[in-house]
Enzyme design. Structure first.
Site, PDB file in Angstrom:
ATOM      1  CB  ALA A  32      50.665  61.703  52.513  1.00  0.00           C
ATOM      2  CG  HIS A  37      44.708  65.203  55.882  1.00  0.00           C
ATOM      3  ND1 HIS A  37      45.612  65.115  54.854  1.00  0.00           N
ATOM      4  CD2 HIS A  37      43.999  64.051  55.860  1.00  0.00           C
ATOM      5  CE1 HIS A  37      45.474  63.941  54.250  1.00  0.00           C
ATOM      6  NE2 HIS A  37      44.500  63.276  54.832  1.00  0.00           N
ATOM      7  CD  GLN A  61      42.034  52.397  53.359  1.00  0.00           C
ATOM      8  OE1 GLN A  61      41.866  52.339  54.574  1.00  0.00           O
ATOM      9  NE2 GLN A  61      41.726  53.492  52.666  1.00  0.00           N
ATOM     10  CE  LYS A 152      40.674  63.271  47.836  1.00  0.00           C
ATOM     11  NZ  LYS A 152      40.666  61.908  47.261  1.00  0.00           N
ATOM     12  CG  ASP A 153      38.228  60.041  50.221  1.00  0.00           C
ATOM     13  OD1 ASP A 153      38.584  59.556  49.143  1.00  0.00           O
ATOM     14  OD2 ASP A 153      39.012  60.643  50.983  1.00  0.00           O
ATOM     15  CD  GLN A 156      37.124  56.988  53.401  1.00  0.00           C
ATOM     16  OE1 GLN A 156      37.911  56.155  53.002  1.00  0.00           O
ATOM     17  NE2 GLN A 156      37.541  58.143  53.904  1.00  0.00           N
ATOM     18  CG  LEU A 187      44.192  70.374  48.445  1.00  0.00           C
ATOM     19  CD1 LEU A 187      44.637  71.022  49.753  1.00  0.00           C
ATOM     20  CD2 LEU A 187      45.272  70.586  47.382  1.00  0.00           C
TER      21      LEU A 187
HETATM   22  O1  PAF Z   1      40.404  58.447  53.906  1.00  0.00           O
HETATM   23  C1  PAF Z   1      41.392  57.877  54.406  1.00  0.00           C
HETATM   24  O2  PAF Z   1      42.471  58.445  54.574  1.00  0.00           O
HETATM   25  C2  PAF Z   1      41.252  56.410  54.800  1.00  0.00           C
HETATM   26  O3  PAF Z   1      40.407  55.730  53.929  1.00  0.00           O
HETATM   27  C3  PAF Z   1      40.824  56.211  56.271  1.00  0.00           C
HETATM   28  C4  PAF Z   1      39.441  56.781  56.512  1.00  0.00           C
HETATM   29  C5  PAF Z   1      41.818  56.888  57.192  1.00  0.00           C
HETATM   30  C6  PAF Z   1      40.776  54.725  56.606  1.00  0.00           C
HETATM   31  O4  PAF Z   1      42.023  54.122  56.453  1.00  0.00           O
END
Ligand code: PAF
Length: 285
Positions: A32, A37, A61, A152-153, A156, A187
């Site tokens: 997506a 990205h 996840q 954004k993450d 993470q 986004l």
């Molecule tokens: O940020 C994401 O899209 C996901 O958490 C990742 C890093 C691809 C892991 O599945």
């Protein structure tokens, strides 16, 4: 652009690139794809890497199966965007390739204590174990590389950085700026799930961050202000917090300096997150 589907072919591709003297830039995604990205592909290209992008919707996840099923899929857009932004190799492993035992749990889970347990981690138990486990596997297969993630993450990235440091993985983690829509909305693949009304409400997340980013207040005043903006827009607030950008410890009111504000909320059934830098003033009374 090469397209690969197996771990063996992907590992071999990355090794051949390094043998030929190239650096490998890994961009892990769940598909997506959008301009956020694309900015990661562009950054990897700009640094001279051979760009290897992965698309794998990692079920480990997602806490709940409905959330996993609802996750958007846009294969044609993904392919076009990857091609247009110079991805050299697109890896799309099947579930059986990544997690052959699924839905049974793997014997090994990568768990990053501390950072994984607050904010997103507290609201989505097990989420960061799923992320760390899959990212560890992506790193293990790819081998030495630079790995690109969007800010954004933000949490993470902190989890991944801690994992890389603790396990001495041969990976340089590169965080890239959040890409926003014309009106400020960060986004996210999940934006595709928003109705027009929900999208309008979702703007309150970036508005809340913008508001506290522009002012100097003590930490709890910032928390209250962000929550009020989001609640007024009808968002079910999961959290609105101000934390240390490395440890993720909550900022006390007597502290001052550069911190990170992070917000999360549910809008029309869709969970969204956003974050931004803030400067807090210590409380004086
Ligand atoms: O940020 C994401 O899209 C996901 O958490 C990742 C890093 C691809 C892991 O599945």
């Amino acid at each position: 652009m090469q397209r690969l589907h197996t771990i063996a072919a992907w590992r071999d591709y990355a090794q051949r690139q390094r043998d030929a003297g190239h650096s490998v830039g890994l961009v892990p995604t769940m598909g997506a794809l959008h301009a956020g990205h694309a900015s990661l592909f562009d950054e990897a290209k700009a640094r001279g890497d051979v760009v290897l992008a992965t698309i794998f919707v990692n079920p480990r996840q997602f806490g709940d199966i409905a959330d996993l099923r609802a996750y958007p899929h846009t294969p044609e857009v993904d392919l076009r965007l990857a091609q247009e932004h110079g991805v050299d190799c697109l890896v799309e492993p099947a579930l059986e390739e990544m997690w052959p035992e699924y839905p049974r749990p793997t014997a090994t889970t990568v768990s990053v204590r501390g950072i994984s347990e607050v904010l997103e981690g507290a609201g989505r138990p097990g989420h960061f174990d799923g992320v760390a486990s899959v990212v560890a596997k992506l790193f293990a297969v790819t081998g030495p590389c630079r790995a690109y993630f969007g800010d954004k993450d933000f949490q993470q990235i902190a989890v991944v950085r801690q994992m890389v440091a603790d396990l001495a993985l041969p990976v340089e983690v590169v965080g890239c700026p959040i890409v926003r829509d014309y009106d400020g909305l960060a986004l996210s693949s999940r934006n595709l799930l928003l109705t027009e009304t929900a999208r309008h409400q979702a703007l309150s997340l970036s508005r809340a961050l913008h508001q506290v980013g522009e002012t100097r207040r003590y930490a709890s005043a910032m928390r209250r202000a962000m929550r009020a903006v989001m609640e007024d827009a009808g968002v079910r607030v999961a959290y609105a917090d101000v934390v240390d950008p490395v440890t993720f410890m909550p900022t006390r009111d007597d502290e001052g300096g550069a911190r990170r504000a992070l917000v999360a909320g549910v809008v029309g059934g869709v969970r969204l997150i956003d974050n931004g830098p803030v400067v807090v003033e210590p409380r004086r009374d």
